[in-house]
Design a protein around this motif. Sequence first.
Motif, PDB file in Angstrom:
ATOM      1  N   VAL A 135     122.245  55.456  16.763  1.00 38.27           N
ATOM      2  CA  VAL A 135     122.555  54.308  16.104  1.00 38.27           C
ATOM      3  C   VAL A 135     121.102  54.681  15.200  1.00 38.27           C
ATOM      4  CG1 VAL A 135     120.578  51.613  15.424  1.00 38.27           C
ATOM      5  CG2 VAL A 135     122.785  52.331  17.779  1.00 38.27           C
ATOM      6  N   MET A 136     119.483  54.841  15.369  1.00 36.56           N
ATOM      7  CA  MET A 136     118.844  55.796  14.617  1.00 36.56           C
ATOM      8  C   MET A 136     118.254  56.874  15.293  1.00 36.56           C
ATOM      9  SD  MET A 136     115.142  53.274  13.527  1.00 36.56           S
ATOM     10  CE  MET A 136     113.600  54.078  15.109  1.00 36.56           C
ATOM     11  N   TRP A 137     118.070  57.588  14.564  1.00 31.15           N
ATOM     12  CA  TRP A 137     117.095  58.872  14.916  1.00 31.15           C
ATOM     13  C   TRP A 137     116.154  59.349  14.063  1.00 31.15           C
ATOM     14  CZ3 TRP A 137     119.901  63.364  16.856  1.00 31.15           C
ATOM     15  CH2 TRP A 137     121.650  63.004  17.524  1.00 31.15           C
ATOM     16  N   VAL A 138     114.918  59.594  15.111  1.00 32.91           N
ATOM     17  CA  VAL A 138     113.729  60.255  14.642  1.00 32.91           C
ATOM     18  C   VAL A 138     113.071  61.766  14.928  1.00 32.91           C
ATOM     19  CG1 VAL A 138     111.018  59.514  15.357  1.00 32.91           C
ATOM     20  CG2 VAL A 138     112.766  57.710  15.349  1.00 32.91           C
ATOM     21  N   VAL A 198     111.132  58.484  11.556  1.00 33.30           N
ATOM     22  CA  VAL A 198     113.215  58.170  10.706  1.00 33.30           C
ATOM     23  C   VAL A 198     113.602  59.106  10.148  1.00 33.30           C
ATOM     24  CG1 VAL A 198     114.376  55.899  10.303  1.00 33.30           C
ATOM     25  CG2 VAL A 198     112.006  55.605  11.784  1.00 33.30           C
ATOM     26  N   ILE A 199     114.180  60.146  10.385  1.00 31.91           N
ATOM     27  CA  ILE A 199     115.358  60.506   9.531  1.00 31.91           C
ATOM     28  C   ILE A 199     117.070  60.251   9.551  1.00 31.91           C
ATOM     29  CG2 ILE A 199     113.618  62.431  10.112  1.00 31.91           C
ATOM     30  CD1 ILE A 199     116.152  63.168  12.074  1.00 31.91           C
ATOM     31  N   ALA A 200     117.615  59.514  10.059  1.00 29.17           N
ATOM     32  CA  ALA A 200     118.088  58.103   9.587  1.00 29.17           C
ATOM     33  C   ALA A 200     118.895  56.886  10.415  1.00 29.17           C
ATOM     34  CB  ALA A 200     119.944  59.431  10.370  1.00 29.17           C
ATOM     35  N   VAL A 201     119.529  56.447   9.781  1.00 33.92           N
ATOM     36  CA  VAL A 201     119.603  54.410  10.108  1.00 33.92           C
ATOM     37  C   VAL A 201     121.194  54.647  10.124  1.00 33.92           C
ATOM     38  CG1 VAL A 201     119.501  52.516  10.289  1.00 33.92           C
ATOM     39  CG2 VAL A 201     117.571  53.788   9.684  1.00 33.92           C
TER      40      VAL A 201
END
Length: 251
Positions: free
Chosen positions: A107-110, A116-119
Amino acid sequence: MKYLNYILLFLSLLFTSNMFALEQKYHESVLPVISAFKAHDKTAIAAHIRYPLKRRYPLPDIKNEAEFINRFDEVFDDELVTIIGSSNINTDWNKVGWRGIMLNNGVMWVDTDGKVIAVNTQNTTEQAHAEKLIAQDKQSLHSSIKTFQKPILDWKTANYRVRIDNLGDGNFRYASWNIDKSPRDRPDIVLIHGEITFSGSGGNHSYTFKNGRYSYILHVTVIGCDTSPPGWLEVYKNDKQLLFEDVVSKG
């Protein structure tokens, strides 16, 4: 025997949870992100974003903290904020190789620096904004390619402008122009029935289009390093590579 089965089940569950639990050394990167969302502090959240934050075409990427705060509700609705703010550091987050640390299966990447690099979601507010941009997008194209269900990408490489559209039912269309031409011109190449291939759970993927012995492949970088281009174009004749060009800008 009954108690032995319970013990074995308990040990199995314990092993499984430990196997997928986020390593302690990454907690200090993720916990401040969770706390910012739990407090619903837009300024704090903005400080935990790695810019530009990529959004789905035709939405423009978010370039800085001020723009992020202004467009916050496009990216994070109350439901997603609650999911992130109430997430469990031990069970909901996982380190996935070089890609980073993901929440709930992507869902989200850190990254390991706590950015945070991607949502990988799109709420109703962002969808409504996208629909307006899609209508504008169609008016800027040659009449032969104005009909599509959803635009996927619009890129420029050193020598070409390429775009991919979803015609519906998973039918992807590829259109390409020499770099000195406009999208209002008739495309030099139009191919349909492209195939999409995903690479891992990070979202990186590619589109492949066939034209006889020729293959046109658009690689899309969702998660990469700071110097990664948005993607790249490859062209093959049989197995021989004829072209490789990085994307230099997005439409």
